[in-house]
Design a protein around this motif. Structure first.
Motif, PDB file in Angstrom:
ATOM      1  N   TYR A 242     -19.428  26.495  49.412  1.00 12.31           N
ATOM      2  CA  TYR A 242     -19.601  27.365  50.577  1.00 12.31           C
ATOM      3  C   TYR A 242     -19.193  26.646  51.864  1.00 12.31           C
ATOM      4  O   TYR A 242     -18.593  27.259  52.761  1.00 12.31           O
ATOM      5  CB  TYR A 242     -21.039  27.847  50.683  1.00 12.31           C
ATOM      6  N   GLU A 243     -19.497  25.360  51.960  1.00 11.22           N
ATOM      7  CA  GLU A 243     -19.067  24.588  53.134  1.00 11.22           C
ATOM      8  C   GLU A 243     -17.536  24.567  53.224  1.00 11.22           C
ATOM      9  O   GLU A 243     -16.961  24.690  54.318  1.00 11.22           O
ATOM     10  CB  GLU A 243     -19.613  23.166  53.045  1.00 11.22           C
ATOM     11  N   THR A 244     -16.878  24.434  52.096  1.00  7.87           N
ATOM     12  CA  THR A 244     -15.413  24.439  52.068  1.00  7.87           C
ATOM     13  C   THR A 244     -14.878  25.804  52.473  1.00  7.87           C
ATOM     14  O   THR A 244     -13.894  25.908  53.226  1.00  7.87           O
ATOM     15  CB  THR A 244     -14.917  24.074  50.656  1.00  7.87           C
ATOM     16  N   TYR A 245     -15.513  26.855  51.983  1.00  6.67           N
ATOM     17  CA  TYR A 245     -15.093  28.219  52.328  1.00  6.67           C
ATOM     18  C   TYR A 245     -15.181  28.456  53.839  1.00  6.67           C
ATOM     19  O   TYR A 245     -14.299  29.092  54.440  1.00  6.67           O
ATOM     20  CB  TYR A 245     -15.965  29.221  51.573  1.00  6.67           C
ATOM     21  N   ARG A 246     -16.219  27.962  54.458  1.00  2.00           N
ATOM     22  CA  ARG A 246     -16.392  28.158  55.904  1.00  2.00           C
ATOM     23  C   ARG A 246     -15.409  27.313  56.710  1.00  2.00           C
ATOM     24  O   ARG A 246     -15.031  27.693  57.820  1.00  2.00           O
ATOM     25  CB  ARG A 246     -17.826  27.796  56.309  1.00  2.00           C
ATOM     26  N   ARG A 247     -14.963  26.193  56.150  1.00  2.00           N
ATOM     27  CA  ARG A 247     -14.144  25.258  56.913  1.00  2.00           C
ATOM     28  C   ARG A 247     -12.660  25.609  56.879  1.00  2.00           C
ATOM     29  O   ARG A 247     -11.930  25.355  57.841  1.00  2.00           O
ATOM     30  CB  ARG A 247     -14.354  23.847  56.361  1.00  2.00           C
ATOM     31  N   TYR A 248     -12.195  26.222  55.781  1.00  2.00           N
ATOM     32  CA  TYR A 248     -10.752  26.431  55.624  1.00  2.00           C
ATOM     33  C   TYR A 248     -10.412  27.908  55.466  1.00  2.00           C
ATOM     34  O   TYR A 248     -11.244  28.722  55.057  1.00  2.00           O
ATOM     35  CB  TYR A 248     -10.241  25.634  54.419  1.00  2.00           C
ATOM     36  N   ASP A 249      -9.127  28.241  55.758  1.00  2.00           N
ATOM     37  CA  ASP A 249      -8.670  29.626  55.711  1.00  2.00           C
ATOM     38  C   ASP A 249      -8.116  30.034  54.357  1.00  2.00           C
ATOM     39  O   ASP A 249      -7.772  31.207  54.149  1.00  2.00           O
ATOM     40  CB  ASP A 249      -7.588  29.852  56.781  1.00  2.00           C
ATOM     41  N   GLY A 250      -8.013  29.105  53.445  1.00  2.00           N
ATOM     42  CA  GLY A 250      -7.504  29.419  52.115  1.00  2.00           C
ATOM     43  C   GLY A 250      -7.403  28.153  51.286  1.00  2.00           C
ATOM     44  O   GLY A 250      -7.567  27.038  51.799  1.00  2.00           O
ATOM     45  N   ILE A 251      -7.114  28.331  50.001  1.00  2.00           N
ATOM     46  CA  ILE A 251      -7.020  27.179  49.109  1.00  2.00           C
ATOM     47  C   ILE A 251      -5.921  26.220  49.575  1.00  2.00           C
ATOM     48  O   ILE A 251      -6.071  24.993  49.534  1.00  2.00           O
ATOM     49  CB  ILE A 251      -6.746  27.649  47.670  1.00  2.00           C
TER      50      ILE A 251
ATOM     51  N   ALA B 263      -7.397  41.006  47.730  1.00  2.00           N
ATOM     52  CA  ALA B 263      -7.133  39.576  47.877  1.00  2.00           C
ATOM     53  C   ALA B 263      -5.654  39.207  47.888  1.00  2.00           C
ATOM     54  O   ALA B 263      -5.304  38.074  48.242  1.00  2.00           O
ATOM     55  CB  ALA B 263      -7.822  38.809  46.746  1.00  2.00           C
ATOM     56  N   GLN B 264      -4.777  40.135  47.543  1.00  2.00           N
ATOM     57  CA  GLN B 264      -3.356  39.815  47.375  1.00  2.00           C
ATOM     58  C   GLN B 264      -2.760  39.174  48.624  1.00  2.00           C
ATOM     59  O   GLN B 264      -2.037  38.175  48.552  1.00  2.00           O
ATOM     60  CB  GLN B 264      -2.578  41.088  47.006  1.00  2.00           C
ATOM     61  N   ASP B 265      -3.013  39.740  49.790  1.00  3.37           N
ATOM     62  CA  ASP B 265      -2.441  39.230  51.041  1.00  3.37           C
ATOM     63  C   ASP B 265      -3.497  38.592  51.932  1.00  3.37           C
ATOM     64  O   ASP B 265      -3.335  38.543  53.161  1.00  3.37           O
ATOM     65  CB  ASP B 265      -1.738  40.375  51.800  1.00  3.37           C
ATOM     66  N   ASN B 266      -4.563  38.104  51.319  1.00  2.35           N
ATOM     67  CA  ASN B 266      -5.656  37.520  52.082  1.00  2.35           C
ATOM     68  C   ASN B 266      -6.053  36.189  51.448  1.00  2.35           C
ATOM     69  O   ASN B 266      -6.859  36.139  50.517  1.00  2.35           O
ATOM     70  CB  ASN B 266      -6.854  38.483  52.097  1.00  2.35           C
ATOM     71  N   PRO B 267      -5.472  35.059  51.937  1.00  2.00           N
ATOM     72  CA  PRO B 267      -5.754  33.751  51.331  1.00  2.00           C
ATOM     73  C   PRO B 267      -7.240  33.392  51.320  1.00  2.00           C
ATOM     74  O   PRO B 267      -7.721  32.772  50.361  1.00  2.00           O
ATOM     75  CB  PRO B 267      -4.966  32.777  52.213  1.00  2.00           C
ATOM     76  N   ARG B 268      -7.945  33.775  52.345  1.00  2.00           N
ATOM     77  CA  ARG B 268      -9.373  33.454  52.405  1.00  2.00           C
ATOM     78  C   ARG B 268     -10.142  34.227  51.337  1.00  2.00           C
ATOM     79  O   ARG B 268     -11.076  33.716  50.723  1.00  2.00           O
ATOM     80  CB  ARG B 268      -9.908  33.765  53.798  1.00  2.00           C
ATOM     81  N   ARG B 269      -9.721  35.466  51.118  1.00  4.96           N
ATOM     82  CA  ARG B 269     -10.357  36.287  50.088  1.00  4.96           C
ATOM     83  C   ARG B 269     -10.071  35.716  48.707  1.00  4.96           C
ATOM     84  O   ARG B 269     -10.943  35.676  47.841  1.00  4.96           O
ATOM     85  CB  ARG B 269      -9.834  37.725  50.205  1.00  4.96           C
TER      86      ARG B 269
ATOM     87  N   LEU C 116     -12.790  34.421  45.830  1.00  7.32           N
ATOM     88  CA  LEU C 116     -12.845  34.839  44.430  1.00  7.32           C
ATOM     89  C   LEU C 116     -12.773  33.635  43.493  1.00  7.32           C
ATOM     90  O   LEU C 116     -13.454  33.604  42.455  1.00  7.32           O
ATOM     91  CB  LEU C 116     -11.700  35.815  44.132  1.00  7.32           C
ATOM     92  N   VAL C 117     -11.961  32.638  43.843  1.00  8.93           N
ATOM     93  CA  VAL C 117     -11.868  31.429  43.018  1.00  8.93           C
ATOM     94  C   VAL C 117     -13.202  30.695  43.015  1.00  8.93           C
ATOM     95  O   VAL C 117     -13.684  30.239  41.967  1.00  8.93           O
ATOM     96  CB  VAL C 117     -10.730  30.521  43.533  1.00  8.93           C
ATOM     97  N   PHE C 118     -13.829  30.589  44.180  1.00  9.98           N
ATOM     98  CA  PHE C 118     -15.119  29.899  44.251  1.00  9.98           C
ATOM     99  C   PHE C 118     -16.200  30.696  43.517  1.00  9.98           C
ATOM    100  O   PHE C 118     -17.090  30.127  42.875  1.00  9.98           O
ATOM    101  CB  PHE C 118     -15.513  29.669  45.706  1.00  9.98           C
ATOM    102  N   ARG C 119     -16.122  32.012  43.610  1.00  4.73           N
ATOM    103  CA  ARG C 119     -17.081  32.856  42.896  1.00  4.73           C
ATOM    104  C   ARG C 119     -16.890  32.760  41.386  1.00  4.73           C
ATOM    105  O   ARG C 119     -17.827  33.021  40.625  1.00  4.73           O
ATOM    106  CB  ARG C 119     -16.957  34.315  43.367  1.00  4.73           C
ATOM    107  N   TRP C 120     -15.678  32.398  40.947  1.00  2.00           N
ATOM    108  CA  TRP C 120     -15.446  32.168  39.515  1.00  2.00           C
ATOM    109  C   TRP C 120     -16.431  31.132  39.001  1.00  2.00           C
ATOM    110  O   TRP C 120     -17.077  31.318  37.962  1.00  2.00           O
ATOM    111  CB  TRP C 120     -14.002  31.695  39.322  1.00  2.00           C
ATOM    112  N   TYR C 121     -16.554  30.017  39.727  1.00  2.00           N
ATOM    113  CA  TYR C 121     -17.480  28.960  39.324  1.00  2.00           C
ATOM    114  C   TYR C 121     -18.925  29.437  39.417  1.00  2.00           C
ATOM    115  O   TYR C 121     -19.714  29.248  38.479  1.00  2.00           O
ATOM    116  CB  TYR C 121     -17.285  27.722  40.202  1.00  2.00           C
ATOM    117  N   LEU C 122     -19.278  30.068  40.514  1.00  2.00           N
ATOM    118  CA  LEU C 122     -20.653  30.524  40.716  1.00  2.00           C
ATOM    119  C   LEU C 122     -21.039  31.555  39.658  1.00  2.00           C
ATOM    120  O   LEU C 122     -22.183  31.595  39.197  1.00  2.00           O
ATOM    121  CB  LEU C 122     -20.813  31.114  42.112  1.00  2.00           C
ATOM    122  N   GLY C 123     -20.082  32.418  39.305  1.00  2.00           N
ATOM    123  CA  GLY C 123     -20.376  33.453  38.312  1.00  2.00           C
ATOM    124  C   GLY C 123     -20.500  32.905  36.902  1.00  2.00           C
ATOM    125  O   GLY C 123     -21.410  33.269  36.157  1.00  2.00           O
ATOM    126  N   LEU C 124     -19.599  32.003  36.533  1.00  2.00           N
ATOM    127  CA  LEU C 124     -19.611  31.468  35.168  1.00  2.00           C
ATOM    128  C   LEU C 124     -20.769  30.503  34.926  1.00  2.00           C
ATOM    129  O   LEU C 124     -21.196  30.311  33.786  1.00  2.00           O
ATOM    130  CB  LEU C 124     -18.293  30.759  34.868  1.00  2.00           C
TER     131      LEU C 124
END
Length: 527
Positions: free
Chosen positions: A369-378, A420-426, A430-438
């Motif tokens: 979550y800290e990474t998500y808040r700090r950057y605009d995309g992967i 999410a197609q044209d939204n790097p932050r989105r 979703l990638v981070f939620r992959w880990y949280l979900g699994l």
């Protein structure tokens, strides 16, 4: 005539007093005779004593709480086992509790529609005609999932949902409620689809205490989801039959103290009822921190119509959790929980309470979550930091994770991919939620190479339960049958309530007989 001349003696030693207290179906008297102070459950013996110092009435587990809850839901006890997401509150658990006279909620949150169908078929087949509930969790990032749960509930004729994590009403929960409205022979509006709203804030409770708003009802009529008559009847009934005050619980929680939250919601309920003139009040129950008889007794004393348990059921035999996770839960203490980002409300910064002992998940989730808040995309994450996340957390390249996300949401909710197609932050979310979900799935399946990443939703009630049952047969997870746990909690609640009543009357009991200890069988004296 005195007690001495009758040939009977008052109970004075700890074992005899404990047996008398366990005669829950009999009143209990503290009396004084020629030999001193003792207790009895025989009113004739009490009358024969020189002085009765205190008395408490019979109090059985079936008589605890609001009889309206038991009648409305068709159960024997004012006790509910709340839902645990991803099917942890399994069909097997629901069936076991339903057969024993308790209300239980199937953990439909995060479960794919086909699996919900299968679970509901199992429940209705193995517990035919018995009451149960299904969890309807608010899913702001996945509205299709919320819609799918309502569709399945209506298809299977489910008559009760436990609505949780709602910040406001949504079209889906209103659709469920209103589609079950009808009129009886006397012309009264009857809500066949019952809603139990689990909330932790007064403003959220109030929207469930009031009728469905016109802004949500009108589109449902226009789409044909509800009839014009049902829309009219909706103005006369609240959105919920029951509101559960959710205090410091596992999973989604505001960690509110029950001593503050429950009286607040009771006051809101009474204010709304005076304003709208409901014939029957909405019942208010208690959840969060309910893991021992003492906690349940405190909730009933505060005015709870019913109690809801959660974390303690996760270590039961019927819970869909791995043996590894159940052992971790059975070793948890009261302080072994921590808040960290949730999967379903990740972008909103909403936290869930999880077990921290035996897992690295809380720290890793916070890092994401800290990474998500700090950057605009992967792509904006520095290479070294990205490599560290791929090695320690994802254990694979994030590009591969994104491909998994495409496959996953193509079945579950294709709109997520489109957004999410044209939204790097989105895409990053979703990638981070992959880990949280699994991570919860790894816990459920007991994946050995992912033990450090187990996400185990848990509140302090788990630690309190473990302390209570330490040294008893319930200390071992293999012995924790969910209906047995419920029965002991309520039996202990009645016991603790009688002890508290005696203390309020000034009686002092020996410490060794004032705590209920669960045993696998009951003796004749206890039955």
């Amino acid at each position: 005539m005195t007690a001495a001349t009758t040939g009977q003696a008052l109970a004075r030693d700890e074992d005899s007093i404990r047996r008398a207290l366990l005669r829950l179906d009999r009143p209990l008297f503290v009396a004084r005779d020629g030999a001193g102070v003792g207790v009895t459950t025989d009113d004739r013996q009490a009358r024969a004593a020189a002085q009765v110092l205190a008395a408490v009435p019979a109090l059985t587990p079936e008589s605890l709480g609001d009889p309206g809850f038991r009648h409305a839901h068709g159960v024997r006890y004012a006790y509910m086992a709340g839902a645990m997401a991803n099917g942890i509150a399994s069909a097997r658990m629901v069936v076991a509790l339903a057969r024993a006279g308790f209300l239980a909620s199937f953990g439909a949150a995060g479960v794919l529609p086909d699996r919900i169908d299968a679970a509901l078929s199992t429940i209705t087949r193995e517990a035919p005609g018995l009451p149960f509930a299904v969890n309807l969790i608010h899913s702001p990032s996945e509205p299709a999932l919320e819609r799918a749960i309502v569709d399945r509930c209506l298809r299977h004729g489910v008559r009760c949902v436990e609505a949780s994590a709602f910040l406001d009403l949504t079209p889906e929960v209103v659709r469920y409620r209103l589609s079950g409205l009808a009129k009886d022979a006397a012309g009264s509006v009857v809500a066949h689809n019952r809603v139990i709203a689990k909330v932790s804030r007064a403003e959220v409770a109030e929207v469930f205490l009031r009728p469905a708003p016109e802004r949500l009802v009108r589109p449902l009529v226009e789409s044909g989801a509800v009839t014009a008559e049902q829309a009219e009847w909706a103005r006369r009934v609240p959105m919920a039959d029951d509101v559960t005050a959710e205090a410091d619980s596992g999973g989604h929680t505001d960690r509110r103290p029950l001593l503050v939250l429950l009286p607040e919601l009771l006051a809101v309920r009474d204010r709304v009822r005076r304003e709208l003139g409901y014939e029957r009040p909405v019942r208010v129950g208690a959840a969060g921190g309910i893991g021992t008889p003492a906690a349940a007794a405190a909730a009933f004393t505060l005015g709870a119509a019913y109690v809801v348990t959660g974390s303690i059921n996760q270590s039961s035999v019927e819970a869909d959790q791995s043996d590894t996770t159940k052992l971790l839960l059975a070793g948890a203490g009261v302080a072994d929980c921590e808040m960290c980002p949730s999967a379903d409300m990740f972008e909103m910064g909403v936290d869930v309470q999880v077990l921290k002992r035996g897992t690295l998940f809380p720290g890793r989730a916070k890092k994401l979550y800290e990474t998500y808040r700090r950057y605009d995309g992967i792509e904006a994450i520095p290479a070294a930091e990205r490599a560290e996340l791929e090695k320690r957390v994802f254990q694979r390249p994030m590009a591969d994770v994104w491909q998994d996300c495409l496959t996953y949401f193509a079945e579950r909710d294709p709109e997520q991919i489109h957004r999410a197609q044209d939204n790097p932050r989105r895409r990053m979310a979703l990638v981070f939620r992959w880990y949280l979900g699994l991570s919860s799935g790894w816990s459920i399946r007991g994946v050995p190479e992912r033990t450090g990443d187990y996400q185990i939703w848990c509140g302090p009630a788990m630690g309190a339960f473990n302390a209570w049952v330490a040294g008893t047969y319930l200390a071992a997870p293999a012995n924790r049958q969910v209906a047995d746990i419920a029965a002991h909690v309520l039996r202990g609640t009645a016991f603790a309530s009688r002890v508290a009543q005696l203390r309020l009357a000034g009686a002092r009991l020996p410490a060794g007989c004032s705590t209920y200890v669960p045993a696998p069988t009951r003796t004749e004296e206890e039955s």
